[in-house]
Design a protein around this motif. Structure first.
Motif, PDB file in Angstrom:
ATOM      1  N   MET A   1      -1.733   5.980  13.320  1.00 28.51           N
ATOM      2  CA  MET A   1      -3.081   5.147  13.735  1.00 28.51           C
ATOM      3  C   MET A   1      -3.588   6.977  13.131  1.00 28.51           C
ATOM      4  SD  MET A   1      -1.806   2.653  13.265  1.00 28.51           S
ATOM      5  CE  MET A   1      -3.545   1.417  13.540  1.00 28.51           C
ATOM      6  N   ALA A   2      -3.653   7.868  13.768  1.00 32.63           N
ATOM      7  CA  ALA A   2      -5.232   8.805  14.182  1.00 32.63           C
ATOM      8  C   ALA A   2      -5.169   9.165  12.622  1.00 32.63           C
ATOM      9  CB  ALA A   2      -3.979   9.479  14.500  1.00 32.63           C
ATOM     10  N   ASP A   3      -4.546   9.195  11.842  1.00 29.85           N
ATOM     11  CA  ASP A   3      -4.490   9.558  10.056  1.00 29.85           C
ATOM     12  C   ASP A   3      -5.673   8.777   9.598  1.00 29.85           C
ATOM     13  OD1 ASP A   3      -2.899  11.014  11.098  1.00 29.85           O
ATOM     14  OD2 ASP A   3      -1.334  10.596   9.682  1.00 29.85           O
ATOM     15  N   ALA A   4      -6.028   7.345  10.115  1.00 30.30           N
ATOM     16  CA  ALA A   4      -6.873   6.087   9.295  1.00 30.30           C
ATOM     17  C   ALA A   4      -8.450   6.475   8.785  1.00 30.30           C
ATOM     18  CB  ALA A   4      -6.662   5.440   9.807  1.00 30.30           C
ATOM     19  N   LYS A   5      -8.873   7.178   9.979  1.00 30.30           N
ATOM     20  CA  LYS A   5      -9.744   6.710   9.486  1.00 30.30           C
ATOM     21  C   LYS A   5     -10.072   8.553   7.962  1.00 30.30           C
ATOM     22  CE  LYS A   5     -12.579   5.369  12.898  1.00 30.30           C
ATOM     23  NZ  LYS A   5     -13.664   6.094  14.009  1.00 30.30           N
ATOM     24  N   GLY A   6      -8.967   9.805   8.490  1.00 24.87           N
ATOM     25  CA  GLY A   6      -9.102  11.259   7.654  1.00 24.87           C
ATOM     26  C   GLY A   6      -9.151   9.985   6.094  1.00 24.87           C
ATOM     27  N   ILE A   7      -8.546   9.322   6.392  1.00 22.45           N
ATOM     28  CA  ILE A   7      -7.747   7.852   4.842  1.00 22.45           C
ATOM     29  C   ILE A   7      -9.330   8.205   4.074  1.00 22.45           C
ATOM     30  CG2 ILE A   7      -6.206   6.293   3.313  1.00 22.45           C
ATOM     31  CD1 ILE A   7      -4.194   7.266   5.802  1.00 22.45           C
ATOM     32  N   HIS A   8      -9.514   7.086   4.617  1.00 23.48           N
ATOM     33  CA  HIS A   8     -10.428   6.452   4.441  1.00 23.48           C
ATOM     34  C   HIS A   8     -11.587   7.341   4.240  1.00 23.48           C
ATOM     35  CE1 HIS A   8     -14.575   4.298   4.957  1.00 23.48           C
ATOM     36  NE2 HIS A   8     -13.600   3.397   4.533  1.00 23.48           N
ATOM     37  N   ARG A  23     -12.484   1.532  -0.596  1.00 29.29           N
ATOM     38  CA  ARG A  23     -11.162   0.760   0.250  1.00 29.29           C
ATOM     39  C   ARG A  23     -12.091   0.845   1.335  1.00 29.29           C
ATOM     40  NH1 ARG A  23      -5.506   1.965  -1.273  1.00 29.29           N
ATOM     41  NH2 ARG A  23      -4.273  -1.064   0.175  1.00 29.29           N
ATOM     42  N   SER A  24     -12.681  -0.463   1.885  1.00 30.72           N
ATOM     43  CA  SER A  24     -13.150   0.005   3.292  1.00 30.72           C
ATOM     44  C   SER A  24     -11.633   0.275   4.458  1.00 30.72           C
ATOM     45  CB  SER A  24     -12.969  -1.938   3.883  1.00 30.72           C
ATOM     46  OG  SER A  24     -11.690  -2.132   3.974  1.00 30.72           O
ATOM     47  N   LEU A  25     -12.154   0.472   5.675  1.00 30.74           N
ATOM     48  CA  LEU A  25     -11.903   0.706   6.847  1.00 30.74           C
ATOM     49  C   LEU A  25     -10.731   0.263   7.103  1.00 30.74           C
ATOM     50  CD1 LEU A  25     -10.836   2.977   9.020  1.00 30.74           C
ATOM     51  CD2 LEU A  25     -12.560   2.619  10.102  1.00 30.74           C
ATOM     52  N   GLU A  26     -10.990  -1.012   6.902  1.00 26.43           N
ATOM     53  CA  GLU A  26      -9.841  -2.426   7.245  1.00 26.43           C
ATOM     54  C   GLU A  26      -9.047  -2.679   6.507  1.00 26.43           C
ATOM     55  OE1 GLU A  26     -12.426  -6.311   5.828  1.00 26.43           O
ATOM     56  OE2 GLU A  26     -10.696  -7.580   7.709  1.00 26.43           O
ATOM     57  N   VAL A  28      -7.822  -0.055   4.749  1.00 26.07           N
ATOM     58  CA  VAL A  28      -6.807   1.152   5.379  1.00 26.07           C
ATOM     59  C   VAL A  28      -5.786   0.883   6.470  1.00 26.07           C
ATOM     60  CG1 VAL A  28      -6.288   3.519   6.511  1.00 26.07           C
ATOM     61  CG2 VAL A  28      -8.456   2.982   3.940  1.00 26.07           C
ATOM     62  N   TYR A  29      -6.320  -0.298   7.881  1.00 28.24           N
ATOM     63  CA  TYR A  29      -5.062  -0.005   8.022  1.00 28.24           C
ATOM     64  C   TYR A  29      -4.673  -1.250   7.950  1.00 28.24           C
ATOM     65  CZ  TYR A  29      -7.900   2.338  11.629  1.00 28.24           C
ATOM     66  OH  TYR A  29      -9.061   3.557  12.915  1.00 28.24           O
ATOM     67  N   GLU A  30      -5.261  -2.644   7.335  1.00 26.90           N
ATOM     68  CA  GLU A  30      -4.224  -3.481   6.810  1.00 26.90           C
ATOM     69  C   GLU A  30      -3.007  -2.604   5.869  1.00 26.90           C
ATOM     70  OE1 GLU A  30      -7.247  -6.463   6.274  1.00 26.90           O
ATOM     71  OE2 GLU A  30      -6.380  -5.808   4.818  1.00 26.90           O
ATOM     72  N   ARG A  31      -3.238  -1.695   5.302  1.00 26.95           N
ATOM     73  CA  ARG A  31      -2.257  -0.964   4.209  1.00 26.95           C
ATOM     74  C   ARG A  31      -1.502   0.046   5.427  1.00 26.95           C
ATOM     75  NH1 ARG A  31       0.085  -3.851  -0.003  1.00 26.95           N
ATOM     76  NH2 ARG A  31      -1.588  -5.887  -0.353  1.00 26.95           N
ATOM     77  N   LEU A  32      -2.121   0.793   5.566  1.00 27.00           N
ATOM     78  CA  LEU A  32      -1.688   2.242   6.696  1.00 27.00           C
ATOM     79  C   LEU A  32       0.350   1.912   5.781  1.00 27.00           C
ATOM     80  CD1 LEU A  32      -2.698   3.942   7.542  1.00 27.00           C
ATOM     81  CD2 LEU A  32      -2.699   3.479  10.134  1.00 27.00           C
ATOM     82  N   ARG A  33       0.610   1.026   6.031  1.00 23.50           N
ATOM     83  CA  ARG A  33       1.985   0.968   6.431  1.00 23.50           C
ATOM     84  C   ARG A  33       2.551   1.530   5.139  1.00 23.50           C
ATOM     85  NH1 ARG A  33       5.009  -3.267   9.557  1.00 23.50           N
ATOM     86  NH2 ARG A  33       3.853  -4.543   8.157  1.00 23.50           N
ATOM     87  N   ASP A  34       1.546   1.294   3.769  1.00 25.98           N
ATOM     88  CA  ASP A  34       1.374   1.966   2.432  1.00 25.98           C
ATOM     89  C   ASP A  34       1.741   3.122   2.382  1.00 25.98           C
ATOM     90  OD1 ASP A  34       2.620  -0.908   1.758  1.00 25.98           O
ATOM     91  OD2 ASP A  34       0.437  -1.350   0.396  1.00 25.98           O
ATOM     92  N   ALA A  49      -1.056   6.098  -1.429  1.00 24.68           N
ATOM     93  CA  ALA A  49      -0.383   4.838  -1.329  1.00 24.68           C
ATOM     94  C   ALA A  49       1.227   3.931  -2.299  1.00 24.68           C
ATOM     95  CB  ALA A  49      -1.196   3.112  -1.002  1.00 24.68           C
ATOM     96  N   LEU A  50       2.124   3.768  -1.444  1.00 23.05           N
ATOM     97  CA  LEU A  50       2.348   3.199  -2.582  1.00 23.05           C
ATOM     98  C   LEU A  50       2.784   1.825  -2.223  1.00 23.05           C
ATOM     99  CD1 LEU A  50       5.471   2.324  -4.248  1.00 23.05           C
ATOM    100  CD2 LEU A  50       6.322   2.690  -2.360  1.00 23.05           C
TER     101      LEU A  50
END
Ligand code: COA
Length: 148
Positions: A1-8, A23-26, A28-34, A49-50
């Motif tokens: 979870m800590a990486d989501a904003k950095g990814i975005h 990609r919206s931050l939303e 990114v969270y929805e697809r974070l496991r990818d 992401a895969l």
């Protein structure tokens, strides 16, 4: 979870320069496991992401390496990790749609005819400003058993 904003932030940086889709931050969270990430401390140096497309086919998406970290092998590591994950879940190949075909050739992809991809792959094109004049190259990597 800590990486989501950095990814975005990374995706937004390149999307603003027309190199990939926003990609919206939303999303990114929805697809974070990818996502696979390379991090140093709390900084996300790169992400990829895969996304599973079909029974034997996945797509590598949102591959981005921080500008200061490019050319150090981070992108290659991320592609390898995505390929390893794809193989481990039973995918046979991974495709990419990219403006960086030379990079993808270097890491094991080959050019394919866009028509070879399932039509559902193109559903995100409606969100792309370049949809009418698309210069993305379609590429694929075969995932061989026992590959690294
Ligand atoms: C494309 C990108 C992911 C590459 O990541 P990177 O960490 O800089 O690449 P690496 O250092 O892992 O390079 C791996 C190999 O590809 C080569 N390479 C990297 N970028 C290249 C490019 N643009 N053209 C040609 N070769 C390239 C490297 O020289 C290296 O070759 P080697 O293995 O023979 O030494 C990165 O430049 C990036 O984030 N670009 C902007 C976003 C983007 O376009 N992403 C792709 C969306 S599909």
């Amino acid at each position: 979870m800590a990486d989501a904003k950095g990814i975005h932030n990374l995706i937004t940086y390149y999307a603003e320069r027309g190199r990939m889709l926003h990609r919206s931050l939303e999303s990114v969270y929805e697809r974070l496991r990818d996502f696979q990430v390379c991090v140093e401390g709390e900084q996300v140096l790169g992400c990829a992401a895969l996304q599973i497309s079909w029974k034997d086919l996945g797509e590598i998406r949102s591959l981005a390496v921080a500008p200061s970290q490019r050319g150090k092998g981070v992108g290659k590591i991320l592609v390898r990790r995505v390929a390893r994950e794809g193989r481990s879940i039973g995918l046979k190949k991974i495709f990419a749609l990219t403006y960086e075909p030379e990079f993808f050739r270097r890491v094991g992809f080959v050019d394919i005819d866009r028509e070879a991809l399932p039509t559902k792959v193109w559903r995100d094109c409606v969100f792309c400003p370049n949809a009418d004049d698309c210069k993305e190259v379609a590429m694929v990597m075969e995932l061989r058993k026992g590959g690294s």
